[in-house]
Design a protein around this motif. Structure first.
Motif, PDB file in Angstrom:
ATOM      1  N   ILE A  93      -8.864  -6.267  12.359  1.00  0.00           N
ATOM      2  CA  ILE A  93      -8.500  -7.495  11.633  1.00  0.00           C
ATOM      3  C   ILE A  93      -8.039  -7.070  10.252  1.00  0.00           C
ATOM      4  O   ILE A  93      -8.699  -6.250   9.592  1.00  0.00           O
ATOM      5  N   GLU A  94      -6.938  -7.677   9.785  1.00  0.00           N
ATOM      6  CA  GLU A  94      -6.430  -7.356   8.452  1.00  0.00           C
ATOM      7  C   GLU A  94      -6.185  -8.652   7.672  1.00  0.00           C
ATOM      8  O   GLU A  94      -5.745  -9.648   8.230  1.00  0.00           O
ATOM      9  N   ALA A  95      -6.459  -8.626   6.359  1.00  0.00           N
ATOM     10  CA  ALA A  95      -6.117  -9.770   5.489  1.00  0.00           C
ATOM     11  C   ALA A  95      -5.953  -9.226   4.079  1.00  0.00           C
ATOM     12  O   ALA A  95      -6.740  -8.374   3.649  1.00  0.00           O
ATOM     13  N   GLY A  96      -4.903  -9.690   3.313  1.00  0.00           N
ATOM     14  CA  GLY A  96      -3.789 -10.415   3.822  1.00  0.00           C
ATOM     15  C   GLY A  96      -2.699  -9.462   4.273  1.00  0.00           C
ATOM     16  O   GLY A  96      -2.641  -8.309   3.866  1.00  0.00           O
ATOM     17  N   CYS A  97      -1.823  -9.999   5.070  1.00  0.00           N
ATOM     18  CA  CYS A  97      -0.779  -9.121   5.626  1.00  0.00           C
ATOM     19  C   CYS A  97       0.289  -8.799   4.586  1.00  0.00           C
ATOM     20  O   CYS A  97       0.979  -7.786   4.703  1.00  0.00           O
ATOM     21  N   GLY A  98       0.453  -9.666   3.551  1.00  0.00           N
ATOM     22  CA  GLY A  98       1.489  -9.416   2.537  1.00  0.00           C
ATOM     23  C   GLY A  98       2.845  -9.257   3.198  1.00  0.00           C
ATOM     24  O   GLY A  98       3.232 -10.068   4.026  1.00  0.00           O
ATOM     25  N   SER A  99       3.531  -8.153   2.881  1.00  0.00           N
ATOM     26  CA  SER A  99       4.836  -7.899   3.501  1.00  0.00           C
ATOM     27  C   SER A  99       4.704  -7.234   4.865  1.00  0.00           C
ATOM     28  O   SER A  99       5.708  -6.978   5.528  1.00  0.00           O
ATOM     29  N   GLY A 100       3.476  -6.874   5.235  1.00  0.00           N
ATOM     30  CA  GLY A 100       3.261  -6.264   6.551  1.00  0.00           C
ATOM     31  C   GLY A 100       3.443  -4.758   6.548  1.00  0.00           C
ATOM     32  O   GLY A 100       3.531  -4.147   7.611  1.00  0.00           O
ATOM     33  N   ALA A 101       3.484  -4.147   5.358  1.00  0.00           N
ATOM     34  CA  ALA A 101       3.698  -2.699   5.301  1.00  0.00           C
ATOM     35  C   ALA A 101       2.508  -1.958   5.925  1.00  0.00           C
ATOM     36  O   ALA A 101       2.676  -1.156   6.849  1.00  0.00           O
ATOM     37  N   LEU A 102       1.304  -2.264   5.444  1.00  0.00           N
ATOM     38  CA  LEU A 102       0.125  -1.602   6.002  1.00  0.00           C
ATOM     39  C   LEU A 102      -0.049  -2.001   7.473  1.00  0.00           C
ATOM     40  O   LEU A 102      -0.434  -1.190   8.314  1.00  0.00           O
ATOM     41  N   THR A 103       0.251  -3.270   7.767  1.00  0.00           N
ATOM     42  CA  THR A 103       0.128  -3.762   9.148  1.00  0.00           C
ATOM     43  C   THR A 103       0.947  -2.885  10.098  1.00  0.00           C
ATOM     44  O   THR A 103       0.480  -2.521  11.174  1.00  0.00           O
TER      45      THR A 103
ATOM     46  N   ILE B 173       0.849  -1.191   0.000  1.00  0.00           N
ATOM     47  CA  ILE B 173       0.000   0.000   0.000  1.00  0.00           C
ATOM     48  C   ILE B 173       0.889   1.247   0.000  1.00  0.00           C
ATOM     49  O   ILE B 173       1.924   1.265   0.658  1.00  0.00           O
ATOM     50  N   TYR B 174       0.488   2.273  -0.725  1.00  0.00           N
ATOM     51  CA  TYR B 174       1.247   3.521  -0.724  1.00  0.00           C
ATOM     52  C   TYR B 174       0.831   4.387   0.470  1.00  0.00           C
ATOM     53  O   TYR B 174      -0.307   4.279   0.945  1.00  0.00           O
ATOM     54  N   PRO B 175       1.741   5.257   0.941  1.00  0.00           N
ATOM     55  CA  PRO B 175       1.444   6.039   2.145  1.00  0.00           C
ATOM     56  C   PRO B 175       0.136   6.827   2.063  1.00  0.00           C
ATOM     57  O   PRO B 175      -0.621   6.883   3.028  1.00  0.00           O
ATOM     58  N   GLU B 176      -0.154   7.418   0.897  1.00  0.00           N
ATOM     59  CA  GLU B 176      -1.375   8.235   0.805  1.00  0.00           C
ATOM     60  C   GLU B 176      -2.635   7.367   0.975  1.00  0.00           C
ATOM     61  O   GLU B 176      -3.620   7.798   1.570  1.00  0.00           O
ATOM     62  N   ASP B 177      -2.585   6.143   0.436  1.00  0.00           N
ATOM     63  CA  ASP B 177      -3.737   5.245   0.597  1.00  0.00           C
ATOM     64  C   ASP B 177      -3.870   4.825   2.061  1.00  0.00           C
ATOM     65  O   ASP B 177      -4.972   4.749   2.606  1.00  0.00           O
ATOM     66  N   ALA B 178      -2.729   4.558   2.696  1.00  0.00           N
ATOM     67  CA  ALA B 178      -2.755   4.180   4.119  1.00  0.00           C
ATOM     68  C   ALA B 178      -3.337   5.330   4.942  1.00  0.00           C
ATOM     69  O   ALA B 178      -4.101   5.108   5.886  1.00  0.00           O
ATOM     70  N   GLY B 179      -3.002   6.569   4.553  1.00  0.00           N
ATOM     71  CA  GLY B 179      -3.512   7.735   5.279  1.00  0.00           C
ATOM     72  C   GLY B 179      -5.032   7.803   5.213  1.00  0.00           C
ATOM     73  O   GLY B 179      -5.705   8.035   6.220  1.00  0.00           O
ATOM     74  N   LEU B 180      -5.584   7.577   4.015  1.00  0.00           N
ATOM     75  CA  LEU B 180      -7.045   7.633   3.872  1.00  0.00           C
ATOM     76  C   LEU B 180      -7.706   6.486   4.654  1.00  0.00           C
ATOM     77  O   LEU B 180      -8.767   6.655   5.244  1.00  0.00           O
ATOM     78  N   ILE B 181      -7.055   5.318   4.637  1.00  0.00           N
ATOM     79  CA  ILE B 181      -7.602   4.183   5.402  1.00  0.00           C
ATOM     80  C   ILE B 181      -7.706   4.577   6.880  1.00  0.00           C
ATOM     81  O   ILE B 181      -8.734   4.351   7.523  1.00  0.00           O
TER      82      ILE B 181
END
Ligand SMILES: C[S@@+](CC[C@H](N)C(=O)[O-])C[C@H]1O[C@@H](n2cnc3c(N)ncnc32)[C@H](O)[C@@H]1O
Length: 288
Positions: free
Chosen positions: A107-117, A86-94
């Motif tokens: 709860i989060e799925a999927g964790c992928g590399s864990g960046a958003l996590t 996820i890019y920082p701007e998208d994480a900000g809106l989330i």
């Protein structure tokens, strides 16, 4: 909080210039080798974040590196990854549109590399928690490593779990965040984990996914269902050439949000006959 000093085992964000920047953990007696010389960690430990260090040997290298305290956006872009992150701007809106903050249960799925996590983990401190699931062992391993590097293991649990099939047993969670190929297939199941008025965010790269997810949310008692796309442009500032940079990421993904309600139906109002959907071309530019 005043100026913070760099301690042993801290993660620091080391910047040489616009392109060359690294996230490194400073260990006593350790070194970081770059093609512009060696950074001795003992030269860094005890200095304030925001100071600088020169690469060794000073006589042949002597390049200046700036040392910053990593921001959430630095973690995202410079952490070990294999999946699309996820890019920082998208994480900000989330964060803003889900209300995830101190004390949130997520709860989060999927964790992928864990960046958003890791981003979410930073914001639920001091007493919230992120339960992040994935079905790929490689992703789980990488995400766990990234969470440890970011010192966030107290607020994040990375676990094997299929969000479509497994029953995680969570109740009354504040938010659910989905970044996976078929989010619409997860909606019916995950809504039972959510508290009323709880929020769901889903990140998808294509409109086909957005449409299916939106319909699934509306059919499962989510209200305020909206999708957004953010486009970020970096501005180049020069004495006589200030304008947006020429190269940019044209598309990261779409963000779909919803809030859980008791029931979307209204027993007192009959269903109105559906109007035919029409495509309104008013205001659209005409082809020449
Ligand atoms: C694009 S990646 C997520 C990236 C993540 N948001 C990040 O910032 O690093 C999508 C992940 O979803 C996982 N996934 C796909 N289907 C899943 C399912 N049914 N349950 C849990 N995880 C799933 C994949 O294994 C993959 O690691």
């Amino acid at each position: 909080m005043g100026t913070e000093l760099i301690r042993e085992n801290d993660l620091v964000f080391l910047i040489l210039d616009n392109r060359r920047r690294w996230m490194v953990q400073v260990t006593a007696g350790g070194q970081f080798h770059t093609h512009k010389g060696i950074i001795e960690f003992d030269d860094i430990i005890g200095k304030p974040f925001g100071s600088c260090v020169f690469s060794k040997p000073l006589e042949s290298q002597g390049y200046k590196f700036y040392i910053f305290k990593p921001l959430p956006s630095d973690y995202i872009l410079h952490m070990s990854r294999k999946t699309q992150i996820i890019y920082p701007e998208d994480a900000g809106l989330i964060l803003l549109y889900t209300g995830i903050g101190p004390g949130s249960l997520v709860i989060e799925a999927g964790c992928g590399s864990g960046a958003l996590t890791c981003i979410l983990g930073n914001y639920v401190k001091p007493n919230g928690h992120i339960y992040s699931y994935d079905i790929r062992e490689k992703s789980l391993k990488r995400a766990k490593k990234n969470v440890l590097r970011a010192n966030l293991e107290e607020w994040i649990t990375i676990k094997y779990g299929d969000i479509l099939k497994d029953d995680f047993g969570h109740k009354n969670v504040d938010s659910i965040v989905l970044d996976m190929a078929t989010p619409w297939e997860a909606i019916e199941k995950v809504k039972d984990y959510l508290k009323l008025s709880g929020t769901l965010a889903s990140f998808s790269p294509t409109i086909e996914q957005v449409k299916k997810t939106t319909l699934a949310l509306m059919n499962n008692n989510f209200y305020e269902v909206n999708t957004y796309e953010l486009i970020k442009r970096k501005i180049q500032v020069k004495e006589n050439a200030t304008r947006p940079e020429v190269r940019m990421i044209g598309h990261s993904g779409y963000l779909t949000f919803g809030r859980k309600v008791e029931d979307r139906k209204n027993p007192y109002r009959g269903k109105k006959p559906q109007k035919n959907e029409i495509i309104d071309l008013e205001g659209m530019p005409l082809r020449g």
